[in-house]
Design a protein around this motif. Structure first.
Motif, mmCIF file in Angstrom:
data_model
loop_
_atom_site.group_PDB
_atom_site.id
_atom_site.type_symbol
_atom_site.label_atom_id
_atom_site.label_comp_id
_atom_site.label_asym_id
_atom_site.label_seq_id
_atom_site.Cartn_x
_atom_site.Cartn_y
_atom_site.Cartn_z
ATOM 1 N N ALA A 229 0.836 -1.205 0.000
ATOM 2 C CA ALA A 229 0.000 0.000 0.000
ATOM 3 C C ALA A 229 0.866 1.249 0.000
ATOM 4 O O ALA A 229 0.554 2.234 -0.686
ATOM 5 C CB ALA A 229 -0.920 -0.012 1.214
ATOM 6 N N ALA A 230 1.960 1.218 0.764
ATOM 7 C CA ALA A 230 2.867 2.364 0.783
ATOM 8 C C ALA A 230 3.528 2.570 -0.586
ATOM 9 O O ALA A 230 3.665 3.706 -1.060
ATOM 10 C CB ALA A 230 3.926 2.166 1.860
ATOM 11 N N ILE A 231 3.897 1.472 -1.238
ATOM 12 C CA ILE A 231 4.519 1.571 -2.562
ATOM 13 C C ILE A 231 3.510 2.076 -3.589
ATOM 14 O O ILE A 231 3.826 2.934 -4.431
ATOM 15 C CB ILE A 231 5.093 0.207 -2.983
ATOM 16 N N LEU A 232 2.272 1.572 -3.520
ATOM 17 C CA LEU A 232 1.236 2.049 -4.432
ATOM 18 C C LEU A 232 0.960 3.535 -4.228
ATOM 19 O O LEU A 232 0.766 4.287 -5.191
ATOM 20 C CB LEU A 232 -0.057 1.258 -4.220
ATOM 21 N N GLY A 233 0.955 3.961 -2.960
ATOM 22 C CA GLY A 233 0.751 5.372 -2.682
ATOM 23 C C GLY A 233 1.835 6.239 -3.287
ATOM 24 O O GLY A 233 1.579 7.354 -3.741
ATOM 25 N N ALA A 234 3.070 5.718 -3.305
ATOM 26 C CA ALA A 234 4.179 6.485 -3.874
ATOM 27 C C ALA A 234 4.169 6.471 -5.401
ATOM 28 O O ALA A 234 4.582 7.440 -6.040
ATOM 29 C CB ALA A 234 5.502 5.921 -3.360
ATOM 30 N N ILE A 235 3.660 5.374 -5.991
ATOM 31 C CA ILE A 235 3.710 5.240 -7.447
ATOM 32 C C ILE A 235 2.494 5.870 -8.120
ATOM 33 O O ILE A 235 2.617 6.617 -9.104
ATOM 34 C CB ILE A 235 3.818 3.751 -7.846
#
Length: 268
Positions: A229-235
């Motif tokens: 979820a953190a990676i998706l938020g950044a991408i």
């Protein structure tokens, strides 16, 4: 024949099948397993049907885009509301025209998506049993509803939060005059990435119904979900501010654990 030979003959036979009163009686003709619209078709007939459905879908999408282009200025004004009075500049000749085409294109896809979805369902429907039709209906409705909720969430929460962060960061230093092309790239990307992210519970439901992943396994991998979820938020968020990324990641986690609860409620 002697009694011992009779006993030996009986023991060599297959054991009788016992009936458990708690088990449902086996039925050879379950109505839910029927294919009401099943038609014998060759591979060429299937390809022709697919070509026709794609053609109709393209007509629907083009019609939606043309219709949205006719009314593009009200749509642009609506998408400018989260900017709260910031001034937009046209930095090159024709920039607003190409922005209008882009906005009409995205809006046309949204408007035509129910018609495209209808064409997809009509293509696969003859191959579905009554039992499968009872499943696909709620899934399609849920997917459409969640996509709409994702658009509203991005419009109400994510976009204003990101813009407020940038406005407050530059307050007293720079005047808020933005390129209209860059602004709409930011808004449209955030809207559609959020709408797609809201499909997570639908994917979980399909995986659970197909028996690929159980709710227990979904819950056991919560650490990887938090990281993802953190990676998706950044991408997927076009801005780099931590507030927008945190809101996006929080929404993804809420949707994921809600999907786990839904799969568990279905007994999977």
């Amino acid at each position: 024949m002697t009694p011992s030979s009779d006993l030996e003959t009986v023991t060599q036979q297959d054991p009788p099948q016992l009936y458990n009163p708690g088990d449902p009686e086996p039925t050879e003709d379950d109505p839910l397993n029927h294919f009401p619209d099943e038609v014998e078709m060759s591979i060429f007939d299937h390809l022709e049907e697919l070509r026709m459905r794609i053609f109709y879908s393209l007509i629907g999408v083009v019609s939606g885009m043309v219709g949205c282009f006719i009314f593009v200025k009200p749509i642009v004004h609506l998408l400018e509301v989260p900017a709260k009075g910031a001034k937009f500049l046209q930095l090159a000749p024709g920039e607003f025209f190409f922005v209008s085409v882009k906005v009409a294109g995205y809006s046309g896809l949204v408007v035509a998506s129910p018609f495209v979805l209808y064409q997809i369902i009509q293509f696969v429907l003859p191959g579905l049993s009554l039992r499968e039709r009872r499943i696909i209906g709620p899934i399609v409705m849920g997917s459409t509803l969640l996509f709409g909720v994702g658009l509203v969430f991005a419009y109400i929460a994510l976009i204003p939060a990101a813009l407020n962060f940038f406005v407050n960061y530059g307050a007293g230093v720079v005047e808020q005059m933005w390129s209209i092309d860059r602004y709409f790239e930011f808004v449209l990307l955030l809207l559609f990435s959020t709408g797609l992210a809201f499909q997570i519970p639908v994917i979980q439901t399909l995986l659970g119904l197909l028996g690929i992943v159980s709710s227990t396994k979904m819950l056991a991998g919560w650490r990887y979900v938090v990281l993802g979820a953190a990676i998706l938020g950044a991408i997927l968020t076009p801005s780099t501010d931590p507030l927008t990324q945190s809101l996006f990641a929080g929404a993804v986690l809420t949707l994921y654990f809600g999907g786990v609860g839904l799969v568990k409620a279905m007994g999977k």
